[in-house]
Scaffold this motif. Structure first.
Motif, PDB file in Angstrom:
ATOM      1  N   GLU A  44       9.257  12.054  16.050  1.00 11.72           N
ATOM      2  CA  GLU A  44       8.335  10.930  16.185  1.00 11.72           C
ATOM      3  C   GLU A  44       6.991  11.309  15.581  1.00 11.72           C
ATOM      4  OE1 GLU A  44       9.534   8.406  20.154  1.00 11.72           O
ATOM      5  OE2 GLU A  44       7.723   9.621  20.202  1.00 11.72           O
ATOM      6  N   ARG A  45       6.246  10.305  15.187  1.00 13.91           N
ATOM      7  CA  ARG A  45       4.900  10.510  14.657  1.00 13.91           C
ATOM      8  C   ARG A  45       4.063   9.322  15.126  1.00 13.91           C
ATOM      9  NH1 ARG A  45       3.367  13.838  10.111  1.00 13.91           N
ATOM     10  NH2 ARG A  45       5.250  14.890  10.751  1.00 13.91           N
ATOM     11  N   THR A  46       2.886   9.600  15.686  1.00  7.52           N
ATOM     12  CA  THR A  46       1.974   8.544  16.121  1.00  7.52           C
ATOM     13  C   THR A  46       0.791   8.515  15.169  1.00  7.52           C
ATOM     14  OG1 THR A  46       2.663   8.820  18.409  1.00  7.52           O
ATOM     15  CG2 THR A  46       0.569   7.708  18.049  1.00  7.52           C
ATOM     16  N   VAL A  47       0.388   7.300  14.785  1.00  7.20           N
ATOM     17  CA  VAL A  47      -0.699   7.131  13.823  1.00  7.20           C
ATOM     18  C   VAL A  47      -1.479   5.864  14.170  1.00  7.20           C
ATOM     19  CG1 VAL A  47       0.767   5.899  12.172  1.00  7.20           C
ATOM     20  CG2 VAL A  47      -1.234   7.106  11.337  1.00  7.20           C
ATOM     21  N   VAL A  48      -2.740   5.846  13.815  1.00 14.74           N
ATOM     22  CA  VAL A  48      -3.592   4.677  14.020  1.00 14.74           C
ATOM     23  C   VAL A  48      -3.661   3.897  12.713  1.00 14.74           C
ATOM     24  CG1 VAL A  48      -5.937   3.904  14.561  1.00 14.74           C
ATOM     25  CG2 VAL A  48      -4.927   5.809  15.818  1.00 14.74           C
ATOM     26  N   ILE A  49      -3.451   2.592  12.788  1.00 14.11           N
ATOM     27  CA  ILE A  49      -3.477   1.726  11.609  1.00 14.11           C
ATOM     28  C   ILE A  49      -4.898   1.682  11.047  1.00 14.11           C
ATOM     29  CG2 ILE A  49      -3.113  -0.627  10.748  1.00 14.11           C
ATOM     30  CD1 ILE A  49      -0.539   0.757  11.686  1.00 14.11           C
ATOM     31  N   ALA A  50      -5.039   1.992   9.751  1.00  5.49           N
ATOM     32  CA  ALA A  50      -6.367   2.049   9.129  1.00  5.49           C
ATOM     33  C   ALA A  50      -6.697   0.828   8.276  1.00  5.49           C
ATOM     34  CB  ALA A  50      -6.487   3.308   8.274  1.00  5.49           C
ATOM     35  N   SER A  51      -5.696   0.076   7.841  1.00  7.89           N
ATOM     36  CA  SER A  51      -5.967  -1.071   6.967  1.00  7.89           C
ATOM     37  C   SER A  51      -6.810  -2.109   7.687  1.00  7.89           C
ATOM     38  CB  SER A  51      -4.663  -1.706   6.491  1.00  7.89           C
ATOM     39  OG  SER A  51      -4.017  -0.855   5.578  1.00  7.89           O
ATOM     40  N   SER A  52      -7.778  -2.667   6.975  1.00 10.26           N
ATOM     41  CA  SER A  52      -8.694  -3.620   7.592  1.00 10.26           C
ATOM     42  C   SER A  52      -7.992  -4.863   8.114  1.00 10.26           C
ATOM     43  CB  SER A  52      -9.813  -3.996   6.619  1.00 10.26           C
ATOM     44  OG  SER A  52      -9.283  -4.492   5.414  1.00 10.26           O
ATOM     45  N   SER A  53      -6.864  -5.244   7.513  1.00 13.48           N
ATOM     46  CA  SER A  53      -6.115  -6.406   8.013  1.00 13.48           C
ATOM     47  C   SER A  53      -4.963  -5.985   8.921  1.00 13.48           C
ATOM     48  CB  SER A  53      -5.574  -7.240   6.847  1.00 13.48           C
ATOM     49  OG  SER A  53      -4.590  -6.523   6.141  1.00 13.48           O
ATOM     50  N   GLY A  54      -4.888  -4.713   9.259  1.00 13.20           N
ATOM     51  CA  GLY A  54      -3.789  -4.230  10.090  1.00 13.20           C
ATOM     52  C   GLY A  54      -2.485  -4.239   9.310  1.00 13.20           C
ATOM     53  N   LEU A  55      -1.386  -4.372  10.033  1.00 13.79           N
ATOM     54  CA  LEU A  55      -0.078  -4.433   9.362  1.00 13.79           C
ATOM     55  C   LEU A  55       0.276  -5.887   9.093  1.00 13.79           C
ATOM     56  CD1 LEU A  55       2.318  -1.739  10.837  1.00 13.79           C
ATOM     57  CD2 LEU A  55       1.536  -2.025   8.489  1.00 13.79           C
ATOM     58  N   HIS A  56      -0.466  -6.491   8.204  1.00 11.24           N
ATOM     59  CA  HIS A  56      -0.252  -7.879   7.812  1.00 11.24           C
ATOM     60  C   HIS A  56      -0.314  -7.955   6.300  1.00 11.24           C
ATOM     61  CE1 HIS A  56      -0.465  -9.357  11.906  1.00 11.24           C
ATOM     62  NE2 HIS A  56      -1.443  -8.495  12.087  1.00 11.24           N
ATOM     63  N   ALA A  57       0.287  -8.978   5.748  1.00 18.88           N
ATOM     64  CA  ALA A  57       0.248  -9.265   4.319  1.00 18.88           C
ATOM     65  C   ALA A  57       0.557  -8.036   3.461  1.00 18.88           C
ATOM     66  CB  ALA A  57      -1.096  -9.883   3.940  1.00 18.88           C
ATOM     67  N   ARG A  58      -0.372  -7.680   2.579  1.00 18.86           N
ATOM     68  CA  ARG A  58      -0.130  -6.610   1.612  1.00 18.86           C
ATOM     69  C   ARG A  58       0.158  -5.256   2.260  1.00 18.86           C
ATOM     70  NH1 ARG A  58      -3.666  -3.229  -1.456  1.00 18.86           N
ATOM     71  NH2 ARG A  58      -2.612  -2.570  -3.344  1.00 18.86           N
ATOM     72  N   PRO A  59      -0.619  -4.794   3.252  1.00 23.15           N
ATOM     73  CA  PRO A  59      -0.304  -3.502   3.870  1.00 23.15           C
ATOM     74  C   PRO A  59       1.090  -3.474   4.496  1.00 23.15           C
ATOM     75  CG  PRO A  59      -2.542  -4.118   4.405  1.00 23.15           C
ATOM     76  CD  PRO A  59      -1.909  -5.311   3.747  1.00 23.15           C
ATOM     77  N   ALA A  60       1.495  -4.571   5.120  1.00 28.01           N
ATOM     78  CA  ALA A  60       2.835  -4.616   5.716  1.00 28.01           C
ATOM     79  C   ALA A  60       3.902  -4.518   4.635  1.00 28.01           C
ATOM     80  CB  ALA A  60       3.010  -5.900   6.526  1.00 28.01           C
ATOM     81  N   LYS A  61       3.701  -5.223   3.530  1.00 28.23           N
ATOM     82  CA  LYS A  61       4.669  -5.178   2.425  1.00 28.23           C
ATOM     83  C   LYS A  61       4.796  -3.760   1.877  1.00 28.23           C
ATOM     84  CE  LYS A  61       5.464  -6.817  -2.245  1.00 28.23           C
ATOM     85  NZ  LYS A  61       4.857  -7.432  -3.418  1.00 28.23           N
ATOM     86  N   ILE A  62       3.663  -3.088   1.672  1.00 33.73           N
ATOM     87  CA  ILE A  62       3.681  -1.720   1.146  1.00 33.73           C
ATOM     88  C   ILE A  62       4.409  -0.795   2.120  1.00 33.73           C
ATOM     89  CG2 ILE A  62       2.217   0.269   0.590  1.00 33.73           C
ATOM     90  CD1 ILE A  62       0.117  -1.827  -0.413  1.00 33.73           C
ATOM     91  N   PHE A  63       4.113  -0.924   3.413  1.00 30.43           N
ATOM     92  CA  PHE A  63       4.745  -0.075   4.423  1.00 30.43           C
ATOM     93  C   PHE A  63       6.252  -0.327   4.506  1.00 30.43           C
ATOM     94  CE2 PHE A  63       6.345   0.293   8.782  1.00 30.43           C
ATOM     95  CZ  PHE A  63       6.244   1.668   8.934  1.00 30.43           C
TER      96      PHE A  63
END
Length: 94
Positions: free
Chosen positions: A3-22
Motif C-alpha cells: 500500500e502507499r498513502t499520498v496526498v492529492i496535490a492537483s489544484s482540481s483534485g482527482l477531477h478532469a485532466r488529473p483524473a484522466k492522467i492518473f
C-alpha cells in the motif's frame, strides 16, 4: 498487499485532466491497482467513473494498493504522480 498513502496535490483534485492522467497511468501498470479515500471502499484505479466518484479534492489523503509482480514500483510511480500538481503541468501526451 503493498500500500502507499499520498496526498492529492492537483489544484482540481482527482477531477478532469488529473483524473484522466492518473487512470491512464494506472491502466498501463499491467496489474490490478485500487484506490480509496480514508477508510472508504477501494475502487479500481483504472476506472475513470470510479476515480471521479471518490470526490478527492486537493489535500485529500488517498491510499493505493496493488497485487502482483512490480506492485511496489507501480505504487511508487502512481504516488509520485498524485503528489504533483497535474493541472499546472504541460500536456505531454498530445
Amino acid at each position: 498487499m503493498p500500500e502507499r498513502t499520498v496526498v492529492i496535490a492537483s489544484s482540481s483534485g482527482l477531477h478532469a485532466r488529473p483524473a484522466k492522467i492518473f487512470v491512464q497511468a494506472a491502466a498501463k501498470q499491467g496489474i490490478p491497482i485500487r484506490i480509496r479515500v480514508g477508510d472508504g471502499k477501494s475502487v479500481p484505479a483504472n476506472s475513470m467513473l470510479a476515480v471521479l466518484a471518490l470526490g478527492a479534492v486537493r489535500g485529500t489523503e488517498v491510499t493505493l494498493n496493488a497485487e502482483g509482480p512490480g506492485a511496489d514500483e507501480a505504487l511508487a510511480a502512481l504516488a509520485e504522480l498524485l503528489s504533483r500538481d497535474l493541472d499546472a503541468e504541460e500536456t505531454v501526451d498530445g
